[in-house]
Design a protein around this motif. Sequence first.
Motif, short mmCIF file in Angstrom:
data_model
loop_
_atom_site.label_atom_id
_atom_site.label_comp_id
_atom_site.label_asym_id
_atom_site.label_seq_id
_atom_site.Cartn_x
_atom_site.Cartn_y
_atom_site.Cartn_z
N ILE A 33 0.82 -1.12 -0.12
CA ILE A 33 -0.06 0.01 0.22
C ILE A 33 1.00 1.13 0.04
CG2 ILE A 33 -1.61 1.31 1.38
CD1 ILE A 33 -2.88 -1.28 2.12
N VAL A 34 1.87 1.37 0.86
CA VAL A 34 2.85 2.35 0.96
C VAL A 34 3.41 2.57 -0.43
CG1 VAL A 34 4.84 3.45 2.16
CG2 VAL A 34 2.93 2.41 3.35
N ASP A 35 4.00 1.43 -0.96
CA ASP A 35 4.89 1.54 -2.23
C ASP A 35 3.69 2.27 -3.31
OD1 ASP A 35 7.23 0.53 -1.07
OD2 ASP A 35 6.58 -1.41 -1.80
N ALA A 36 2.61 1.82 -3.42
CA ALA A 36 1.57 2.38 -4.25
C ALA A 36 1.30 3.64 -4.12
CB ALA A 36 0.41 1.29 -4.46
N LEU A 37 1.22 3.92 -3.00
CA LEU A 37 0.98 5.45 -2.81
C LEU A 37 2.09 6.37 -3.13
CD1 LEU A 37 -1.03 5.39 0.71
CD2 LEU A 37 -1.99 5.88 -1.68
N ALA A 38 3.43 5.82 -2.68
CA ALA A 38 4.64 6.53 -3.17
C ALA A 38 4.74 6.79 -4.49
CB ALA A 38 5.68 5.79 -2.45
N GLN A 39 4.20 5.95 -5.49
CA GLN A 39 4.32 5.80 -6.72
C GLN A 39 3.07 6.93 -7.41
OE1 GLN A 39 4.34 2.19 -8.47
NE2 GLN A 39 6.14 1.58 -7.50
N GLY A 40 2.16 7.49 -6.32
CA GLY A 40 1.06 8.26 -6.68
C GLY A 40 -0.13 7.25 -7.10
N ASP A 41 -0.17 5.91 -7.00
CA ASP A 41 -1.51 5.34 -7.29
C ASP A 41 -2.38 5.37 -6.34
OD1 ASP A 41 0.11 4.35 -9.57
OD2 ASP A 41 0.72 2.60 -8.76
N ARG A 42 -3.52 4.94 -6.61
CA ARG A 42 -4.56 4.80 -5.60
C ARG A 42 -4.76 3.45 -5.29
NH1 ARG A 42 -10.47 4.27 -6.25
NH2 ARG A 42 -11.60 5.60 -4.83
N VAL A 43 -4.89 3.11 -3.95
CA VAL A 43 -5.31 1.50 -3.43
C VAL A 43 -6.70 1.40 -3.14
CG1 VAL A 43 -4.49 -0.13 -2.05
CG2 VAL A 43 -2.78 1.42 -3.02
N GLU A 44 -7.43 0.81 -3.70
CA GLU A 44 -8.96 0.63 -3.16
C GLU A 44 -9.17 -1.11 -2.97
OE1 GLU A 44 -13.17 0.54 -5.42
OE2 GLU A 44 -11.66 1.73 -6.40
N LEU A 45 -9.68 -0.98 -1.62
CA LEU A 45 -10.17 -2.32 -0.85
C LEU A 45 -11.66 -2.40 -0.98
CD1 LEU A 45 -7.44 -2.35 1.74
CD2 LEU A 45 -7.31 -3.33 -0.36
N ARG A 46 -12.27 -2.78 -1.92
CA ARG A 46 -13.65 -2.89 -1.87
C ARG A 46 -14.43 -3.18 -0.54
NH1 ARG A 46 -15.71 -2.84 -7.44
NH2 ARG A 46 -14.18 -1.54 -8.26
N GLY A 47 -15.43 -2.42 -0.30
CA GLY A 47 -16.22 -2.45 1.28
C GLY A 47 -15.35 -1.59 2.23
N VAL A 77 0.44 14.35 1.05
CA VAL A 77 0.03 13.73 2.24
C VAL A 77 -1.05 12.56 1.96
CG1 VAL A 77 -0.01 15.91 3.79
CG2 VAL A 77 -2.03 15.38 2.34
N PRO A 78 -1.07 11.48 2.79
CA PRO A 78 -1.89 10.42 2.41
C PRO A 78 -3.52 10.78 2.93
CG PRO A 78 -0.62 9.90 4.53
CD PRO A 78 -0.06 11.21 3.96
N TYR A 79 -4.38 9.94 2.08
CA TYR A 79 -5.73 10.38 2.31
C TYR A 79 -6.41 9.00 2.14
CZ TYR A 79 -10.46 11.93 1.22
OH TYR A 79 -11.83 12.31 1.19
N PHE A 80 -7.43 8.99 3.01
CA PHE A 80 -8.15 7.74 3.13
C PHE A 80 -9.69 8.27 3.09
CE2 PHE A 80 -10.57 4.43 5.31
CZ PHE A 80 -10.37 3.53 4.63
N LYS A 81 -10.28 7.54 2.02
CA LYS A 81 -12.01 7.47 2.13
C LYS A 81 -12.65 6.14 2.31
CE LYS A 81 -15.78 9.07 -0.95
NZ LYS A 81 -16.14 9.56 -2.01
N THR A 82 -13.34 6.21 3.47
CA THR A 82 -14.09 5.07 3.85
C THR A 82 -14.90 4.43 2.41
OG1 THR A 82 -15.85 6.01 4.79
CG2 THR A 82 -13.91 5.41 6.26
N GLY A 83 -15.07 3.00 2.40
CA GLY A 83 -16.05 2.64 1.56
C GLY A 83 -17.55 2.60 2.34
N LYS A 84 -18.33 2.39 1.28
CA LYS A 84 -19.88 2.45 1.73
C LYS A 84 -20.28 1.31 2.82
CE LYS A 84 -24.47 1.86 -0.39
NZ LYS A 84 -25.10 1.58 -1.50
N GLU A 85 -19.73 0.14 2.49
CA GLU A 85 -19.78 -0.90 3.57
C GLU A 85 -19.42 -0.60 5.04
OE1 GLU A 85 -18.53 -5.53 3.93
OE2 GLU A 85 -19.05 -4.87 2.06
#
Length: 94
Positions: A33-47, A77-85
């Motif tokens: 997750i950290v590596d993906a964020l460092a590359q500017g990617d978005r990491v989505e974990l459904r739910g 800065v890191p950002y987290f958005k909660t999933g609907k579930e």
Amino acid sequence: MIKSELVQKIAEANPHLYQRDVENIVNAILDQIVDALAQGDRVELRGFGAFSVKQREARTGRNPRTGKQVDVSSKVVPYFKTGKEMRERLNGAA
């Protein structure tokens, strides 16, 4: 809950796994997750939610101790958005 407590709970729920293996798995997931964020990617974990990064612009801040103005440089800065579930479970709708 801290990471060691998470590892312990997962190990207790899965007695066929050694605690050190669970710790390695948790660390590997978090590292990815950290590596993906460092590359500017978005990491989505459904739910669960989505991790992303946001750019904060440079600004003028204030030193709380002295009251002097201080230049604060731009940063990512890191950002987290909660999933609907997750939101539904937290708010008792599930």
